[in-house]
Design a protein around this motif. Structure first.
Motif, short mmCIF file in Angstrom:
data_model
loop_
_atom_site.label_atom_id
_atom_site.label_comp_id
_atom_site.label_asym_id
_atom_site.label_seq_id
_atom_site.Cartn_x
_atom_site.Cartn_y
_atom_site.Cartn_z
N ASP A 685 0.84 -1.20 0.00
CA ASP A 685 0.00 0.00 0.00
C ASP A 685 0.87 1.25 0.00
OD1 ASP A 685 -2.23 -1.52 0.00
OD2 ASP A 685 -2.80 -1.17 2.08
N VAL A 686 0.34 2.33 -0.64
CA VAL A 686 1.04 3.62 -0.69
C VAL A 686 0.04 4.71 -0.34
CG1 VAL A 686 2.35 5.25 -2.09
CG2 VAL A 686 2.62 2.79 -2.47
N LEU A 687 0.34 5.48 0.72
CA LEU A 687 -0.49 6.61 1.13
C LEU A 687 0.26 7.89 0.81
CD1 LEU A 687 -2.99 7.75 2.61
CD2 LEU A 687 -1.66 7.61 4.73
N ASN A 688 -0.36 8.78 0.04
CA ASN A 688 0.27 10.03 -0.37
C ASN A 688 -0.54 11.20 0.17
OD1 ASN A 688 2.11 11.76 -1.94
ND2 ASN A 688 0.25 12.23 -3.10
N VAL A 689 0.13 12.12 0.91
CA VAL A 689 -0.51 13.32 1.46
C VAL A 689 0.07 14.51 0.72
CG1 VAL A 689 -1.00 14.64 3.54
CG2 VAL A 689 -0.66 12.17 3.70
N PRO A 690 -0.71 15.19 -0.15
CA PRO A 690 -0.16 16.27 -0.96
C PRO A 690 -0.03 17.58 -0.19
CG PRO A 690 -2.46 15.99 -1.46
CD PRO A 690 -2.12 14.91 -0.46
N LEU A 691 0.63 18.54 -0.81
CA LEU A 691 0.77 19.89 -0.30
C LEU A 691 -0.54 20.64 -0.49
CD1 LEU A 691 2.96 21.93 0.80
CD2 LEU A 691 3.26 22.64 -1.58
N THR A 692 -0.87 21.53 0.47
CA THR A 692 -2.12 22.29 0.40
C THR A 692 -2.12 23.19 -0.83
OG1 THR A 692 -2.32 22.29 2.80
CG2 THR A 692 -3.61 23.93 1.59
N PRO A 693 -3.09 23.05 -1.75
CA PRO A 693 -3.16 23.93 -2.91
C PRO A 693 -3.93 25.21 -2.56
CG PRO A 693 -4.84 22.25 -3.09
CD PRO A 693 -4.10 21.98 -1.80
N ASP A 694 -3.82 26.25 -3.38
CA ASP A 694 -4.56 27.49 -3.16
C ASP A 694 -5.33 27.92 -4.40
OD1 ASP A 694 -2.41 28.05 -4.72
OD2 ASP A 694 -1.70 29.78 -3.58
N LEU A 695 -5.55 26.97 -5.32
CA LEU A 695 -6.25 27.29 -6.56
C LEU A 695 -7.45 26.37 -6.75
CD1 LEU A 695 -3.28 27.85 -9.04
CD2 LEU A 695 -4.64 29.60 -7.91
N VAL A 696 -8.39 26.87 -7.56
CA VAL A 696 -9.55 26.09 -8.03
C VAL A 696 -9.56 26.18 -9.54
CG1 VAL A 696 -12.05 25.89 -8.03
CG2 VAL A 696 -10.86 26.49 -5.91
N ILE A 768 -17.05 24.09 -2.89
CA ILE A 768 -15.68 24.01 -3.41
C ILE A 768 -14.71 23.98 -2.24
CG2 ILE A 768 -13.94 25.14 -4.83
CD1 ILE A 768 -16.34 24.00 -6.36
N SER A 769 -13.72 23.09 -2.35
CA SER A 769 -12.62 23.06 -1.41
C SER A 769 -11.33 23.32 -2.16
CB SER A 769 -12.56 21.71 -0.69
OG SER A 769 -12.42 20.65 -1.62
N LYS A 770 -10.23 23.48 -1.44
CA LYS A 770 -8.95 23.75 -2.09
C LYS A 770 -8.58 22.62 -3.04
CE LYS A 770 -7.03 26.47 1.73
NZ LYS A 770 -5.93 26.58 2.72
N GLY A 771 -8.15 22.98 -4.27
CA GLY A 771 -7.72 21.98 -5.24
C GLY A 771 -8.84 21.35 -6.02
N SER A 772 -10.07 21.82 -5.84
CA SER A 772 -11.20 21.24 -6.57
C SER A 772 -11.12 21.60 -8.06
CB SER A 772 -12.53 21.72 -6.00
OG SER A 772 -12.70 21.28 -4.67
N VAL A 773 -11.74 20.77 -8.90
CA VAL A 773 -11.83 21.02 -10.34
C VAL A 773 -13.31 21.01 -10.72
CG1 VAL A 773 -11.17 20.30 -12.65
CG2 VAL A 773 -9.61 19.92 -10.73
N ILE A 774 -13.78 22.13 -11.32
CA ILE A 774 -15.17 22.29 -11.73
C ILE A 774 -15.28 21.94 -13.20
CG2 ILE A 774 -17.12 23.87 -11.87
CD1 ILE A 774 -15.62 25.59 -9.75
#
Length: 821
Positions: A685-696, A768-774
């Motif tokens: 198993d691989v768990l990846n925690v990304p950096l907080t984005p500030d864009l949508v 919408i949350s951080k890093g969301s894609v509409i």
């Protein structure tokens, strides 16, 4: 006329030819020759090749000696050079062997005509190539057709491709190469003119039209003998260019028409152009006509089977090849060398068709050939004794459509005996009156070591074809015992058996924590220790505290015949300090089909390794501490999340899982250990925690912004608490006309998809949350129906039927309402 004078004349003519050639732009002047001042010519400066070239050009000039001398003097030719030239020529002629001179002369003639031949036959050659490469003709049905359809006969599509045979007939336009070499030199190409003659320089015409090529050569050689000493010179005559002719090929051919090709091709070559006869065309009566008169009848079978049949016939301009229909086709099959249909002439019959088929095969049964004939609309069968007819020198008359079947003789060998089984060389052997069991075993190489030599069987074929099995004492028979060594009969089969065929194959099997688990062959006296040793011994993970084995009750000492066979299980237990079998346990004797089970130490193996990447304090690989370790535990072991972690977009990858990725809400998994997002971990198993984005991001072709700016995506800053509609209006300039608003959806950073909901007629767009894609979906294009549909004609019956149905329905409704009231 002396030699010096002859060379002078040739030299003068050659130099003048070079001058005129230069003026007309079609030849080059030899090096060292100045055409404006022949006094500068120095023979010593000329190479041997240039001197030979001057001789050839002088001969081909066609000028008289007087004209050549006058022109040479005017150009300042120095007579002192004549002697040098004379000596150089004599030296060259003595140095070149006769055979080499012949080859060079012929090559020069052929090369001189090569370009001319190519130009004159270019169109014809193209047509020939197209027929050979692009036409796929049908398969042959009658013997002989395949030679035309498969192109087995070569077509010469250029005049210089073939050497003229002796019987080739000379015609207008043919060209001869005539070479004389030795003490004298002569080399000229002579074309047959309209009078039918060739015209050598200063010799007079030689009429060759209509002569065969060999006779024409004799006539030309005789003419050369009048001007050259043939005792000291050799003469070579070749046909270097054959004229083109047009021949009409008509009738039952695959491609009838008029064809233009070099006359060097024979009539059979020409038939290739037309694809040969059709399926119904004759192969035996092909007519060649000239000026309406029949000149020749061609027979393909004679051409193919008899080299001396005189079928090689050459054509003239405007000849006709006429292929009629076949009249007598018979089919031959069976034990003959060539199975096919054949065309016969009216006077040809059974013996002829068998000869065309290559004769009968060695196993043919000639005493009863079967002829199948259609006569008076009925099929009749006739048996023909061909062997008897041959002895009487009589033939059997065949008719069109007959089918002849040649049967094979009996193939079964009757004078044989056979031996099978545990013998060194099994097979069939010749039967004699002296054949016995002993003699057959000896000739077959003797018994094998594993043979059952106490007894054997003879399988004998009875008169009614039934089989009888005779048991024999094999040991006594092979020693020569008179009673046992019985005589054999034709077709007897001696069967010798293998001892291994009468042995039961039994085994035991070891399972579990051993190095070589699996079945083992059982042998008497096999013990538990032997079985474990044969299995490679216990592995590191083996538990010595418990060994089990199962046994069929049939092999138990307490088993009584007739009882039900059961599986018995026994266990060996060890004290905690023991790690090996005791001597007593190792000597436990095994029985057939025993099964031994070695258990593994509980929890002996590793639980696996997982990996955590991204925004944790100590990313990397971690071993699982227990089988039920969860995500929250591994995050804690990795030091927890950093301040920049964005757990909402964390991804969880698991190999060997369809799709690989598992949707996870990491924040809930960490906060609540009992939460369903706190998955059990597995190896890999691989768990990846990304950096907080500030864009949508907004992706669509259905926004006003993307239509104006010709981009596929809009990126905007994240604003807390806003929904997708806010971003579309403020950063995407609103929906375009082709936007499908209610299908708008959002993919969250953790790959979860949120769709637009509706309350009454009002859309509620996803949060919408951080890093969301509409994603804004484009409406599908509607296909407008054709309004101009053809109107159906008025149907009176259908109208009355529909009207009556509606009236009855209204009346029924009225009655029901009235009854209710």
């Amino acid at each position: 006329m002396n030699t010096k004078t002859n060379f002078l004349k040739f030299f003068i003519a050659s130099v003048i030819v070079c001058f005129f050639a230069l003026q007309n732009g079609y030849a080059q002047v030899p090096a060292g020759v100045d055409v404006n001042n022949l006094g500068t010519v120095k023979v010593d400066d000329l190479t041997d090749a240039q001197i030979l070239d001057i001789l050839k050009q002088g001969q081909a000039a066609g000028l008289s000696v007087t004209q050549a001398a006058q022109l040479a003097v005017k150009k300042g030719l120095n007579p002192n050079e004549v002697d040098k030239f004379n000596a150089r020529v004599a030296k060259l002629q003595n140095a070149v062997p006769a055979a080499a001179a012949t080859d060079n002369a012929q090559d020069n003639i052929i090369q001189a005509n090569e370009v001319k031949g190519d130009k004159e036959t270019a169109l014809t050659g193209k047509a020939l190539n197209e027929i050979k490469t692009t036409e796929v003709l049908t398969a042959a049905v009658v013997y002989g057709q395949n030679y035309f359809r498969e192109g087995d006969i070569k077509i010469f599509n250029r005049s210089a491709d073939a050497k003229a045979p002796a019987n080739y007939i000379i015609g207008i336009g043919d060209e001869f190469g005539v070479s004389v070499f030795g003490y004298s030199y002569y080399n000229e190409v002579l074309k047959v003119d309209a009078r039918g003659a060739i015209n050598p320089n200063n010799m007079g015409p030689i009429f060759v039209k209509g002569l065969a090529f060999d006779k024409a050569k004799s006539l030309i050689r005789s003419k050369m003998g009048q001007y050259f000493d043939l005792g000291n010179n050799k003469v070579e005559i070749a046909l270097v260019y054959a004229r083109n002719i047009t021949v009409n090929i008509v009738g039952e051919v695959m491609k009838p028409g008029s064809y233009n090709f070099p006359a060097i091709n024979s009539a059979f070559n020409a038939l290739i152009l037309a694809g040969g006869p059709t399926d119904i065309g004759t192969l035996r009566n092909i007519q060649v006509k000239r000026n309406g008169k029949l000149l020749k009848t061609l027979d393909v079978y004679a051409f193919l089977n008899n080299a001396n049949a005189g079928q090689d016939f050459f054509l003239e301009e405007n000849d006709y090849i006429i292929v009629g229909s076949s009249q007598k086709i018979v089919k031959l099959s069976g034990a003959v060398k060539r199975n096919a249909s054949f065309e016969l002439l009216p006077n040809e019959n059974l013996a002829d068709v068998i000869a065309y088929a290559g004769g009968l095969q060695a196993n043919a049964y000639g005493a009863a050939l079967q002829v199948r004939r259609i006569e008076n609309k009925e099929i009749k069968l006739m048996d023909v004794n061909f062997d008897s007819l041959q002895k009487k020198n009589v033939d059997f008359n065949l008719k069109n459509g007959d089918e002849i079947l040649v049967r094979s003789s009996v193939n079964e060998v009757l004078n044989k005996v056979s031996i099978q089984g545990a013998i060194n060389f099994p097979g069939e052997y010749h039967f004699t009156k002296a054949s016995t069991i002993q003699s057959l075993v000896q000739i077959a190489g003797g018994l094998k070591n594993n043979s059952q030599n106490d007894w054997a069987y003879i399988v004998r074929t009875q008169a009614d074809l039934s089989k009888a099995y005779l048991k024999v004492n094999l040991k006594d028979a092979i020693t020569g015992n008179t009673n046992a060594n019985m005589p054999l009969q034709p077709l007897d089969v001696l069967v010798i058996y293998n001892k291994a065929d009468y042995l039961d194959s039994t085994s035991i099997e070891v399972f579990g924590a051993v190095r070589k688990a699996g079945p083992q062959a059982f042998t008497a006296g096999l013990t538990l220790g032997d079985a474990l040793q044969n299995a490679g011994g216990l592995s590191l993970s083996a538990s010595n505290s418990r060994i089990e084995w199962s046994r069929l009750s049939y092999f138990s000492p307490n088993y009584k015949m007739g009882e039900e066979i059961k599986v018995l299980v026994d266990t060996i237990r060890f004290d905690s300090k023991e790690n090996y079998l005791t001597e007593a346990n190792a000597k436990i004797k095994l029985q057939p089909f025993d099964q031994i089970f070695i258990r593994n130490i509980p929890e002996f193996s590793n639980y696996g390794v997982i990996e955590i990447t991204g925004e944790v304090k100590y990313p990397g690989k971690y071993p699982l501490l227990q089988k039920d370790e969860k995500i929250s535990s591994i995050v804690k072991r990795a030091g927890g999340l950093t301040h920049y972690a964005f757990p909402e977009a964390a991804t969880f990858y698991r190999p060997n899982l369809p799709g690989n990725y598992i949707v996870i809400k990491l924040k809930k998994a960490i906060k609540f250990s009992w939460n369903r997002n706190n998955y059990l971990l597995k190896d890999g198993d691989v768990l990846n925690v990304p950096l907080t984005p500030d864009l949508v991001s907004i992706k669509s072709d259905a926004l006003n912004y993307t239509e104006v700016n010709k981009v596929a995506q809009v990126n905007a800053p994240y604003l807390s608490g806003r929904r997708a509609g806010y971003y579309i209006r403020n950063y995407g300039s609103g929906f375009s006309d082709n936007a499908w608003r209610r299908k708008t959806y959002v993919i969250q950073p953790n790959s979860k998809i949120n769709r637009t909901k509706r309350v009454l007629f009002y859309p509620i767009y996803p949060r919408i949350s951080k890093g969301s894609v509409i994603y804004v979906v484009t409406k599908p294009q509607k296909i407008k129906a054709d309004k101009k549909k053809a109107e159906e004609p008025f149907n009176v019956n259908k109208f009355v039927e529909n009207f009556t149905t509606k009236v009855m329905g209204i009346a029924t409704m009225y009655i029901l309402i009235k009854q209710i009231k």
